[in-house]
Design an enzyme around this catalytic site. Structure first.
Site, short mmCIF file in Angstrom:
data_model
loop_
_atom_site.label_atom_id
_atom_site.label_comp_id
_atom_site.label_asym_id
_atom_site.label_seq_id
_atom_site.Cartn_x
_atom_site.Cartn_y
_atom_site.Cartn_z
CG ASP A 1 -0.31 -0.58 2.46
OD1 ASP A 1 0.87 -0.27 2.72
OD2 ASP A 1 -0.97 -1.34 3.18
CG ASN B 1 -9.67 -1.59 11.69
OD1 ASN B 1 -8.70 -2.21 11.24
ND2 ASN B 1 -10.12 -0.47 11.14
CG HIS C 1 -6.43 -2.43 8.62
ND1 HIS C 1 -6.56 -1.52 9.64
CD2 HIS C 1 -5.10 -2.43 8.31
CE1 HIS C 1 -5.38 -0.99 9.92
NE2 HIS C 1 -4.48 -1.54 9.14
CD GLU D 1 -9.12 1.06 7.61
OE1 GLU D 1 -9.24 0.11 8.41
OE2 GLU D 1 -8.44 2.07 7.87
#
Length: 260
Positions: free
Chosen positions: A67, A136, A138, A143
């Site tokens: 990313d 969370n 990811h 996400e």
């Protein structure tokens, strides 16, 4: 999915490095998927040590970053292209031209994403993808709510992710709101996935993606469908796993020839 629980981040890094070394020695032109963040750092430290002390060569290896932030100027200290150079590729003998990353500064972001997918395919696909996991759930910057079949694209960061990443910047206001990330479908195309996590702050996420339902609300849970996903974590990250005794037993009795 294989879950391996080890005492420390140093041992996690060494075991993951074992898998990468075995791959590179068997296939010198291997294609690695490179993650950033704090979780992969013990892996990169160990690979750099083996390069320096044991002659492990990455000269023919190619690397593709997971990313990149959108909006950071080229060469920014916290751009992921720079982080990967600083933490890994500049410490070994991989050629600079062999290391690729999504273009977060492109005028045509969608076109750049499609080009990145094409570049991975042209390289023969990723042999081993290194991953961390967010609090969370990811992976990459996919996400919660991300399509389980998604490809490389632009995403808006969750506020929790921006807060988590603020430690790399002077303050949270400097953390970009957007990123370009490999999609979950792209990650799933890798022939081997090695996800590493450590610390109590990852315990909920690890429990949810290893033992919870497969759901877009926990993107890492898609790895339950991967034919060769290796999850290497420390005791703190494993604290909420109901199956921890079984995972320990399986690893302790694993045939040595099997590797990761």
């Amino acid at each position: 999915m294989e879950v391996i629980i080890l005492p420390s981040s140093k041992e996690i890094g060494a075991l993951a490095a074992d898998a990468i070394e075995a791959l590179v020695r068997n296939k010198p032109n291997a294609v690695l998927g490179l993650a950033t963040g704090s979780s992969p750092l013990p892996i990169y430290d160990e690979l750099a040590r083996r390069h320096d002390q044991d002659g492990l060569s990455f000269e023919e290896v190619s690397g593709f970053a997971l990313d990149e932030y959108v909006g950071l100027p080229v060469g920014h200290y916290e751009s992921y292209r720079e982080v990967i150079r600083r933490e890994f590729t500049n410490r070994v003998d991989v050629g600079a031209a062999n290391v690729h990353g999504p273009d977060g500064s492109a005028e045509d972001i969608q076109g750049a994403c499609e080009s990145y997918e094409a570049a991975i395919k042209a390289a023969g696909g990723i042999d081993l993808q290194i991953l961390g996991v967010g609090t969370n759930g990811h992976i990459g910057f996919n996400e919660p709510g991300s399509s389980l079949a998604s490809r490389t694209r632009i995403k808006t960061l969750a506020e929790q992710t921006r807060q988590d990443n603020a430690r790399f910047f002077d303050n949270v206001r400097q953390v970009p709101h957007h990123v370009v990330t490999q999609g979950l479908g792209t990650i799933m195309d890798a022939r081997h996935v090695v996800l590493v996590a450590f610390g109590a702050g990852k315990a909920d996420a690890v429990r949810d993606f290893v033992e919870g339902p497969v759901s877009a609300s926990c993107p890492a849970s898609v790895l339950q469908f991967h034919p060769r996903a290796t999850i290497v974590i420390d005791e703190a990250a494993a604290a909420k796993l109901g199956g921890a005794p079984a995972y320990r037993h399986a690893f302790e009795n694993k045939p040595a020839w099997q590797g990761l």
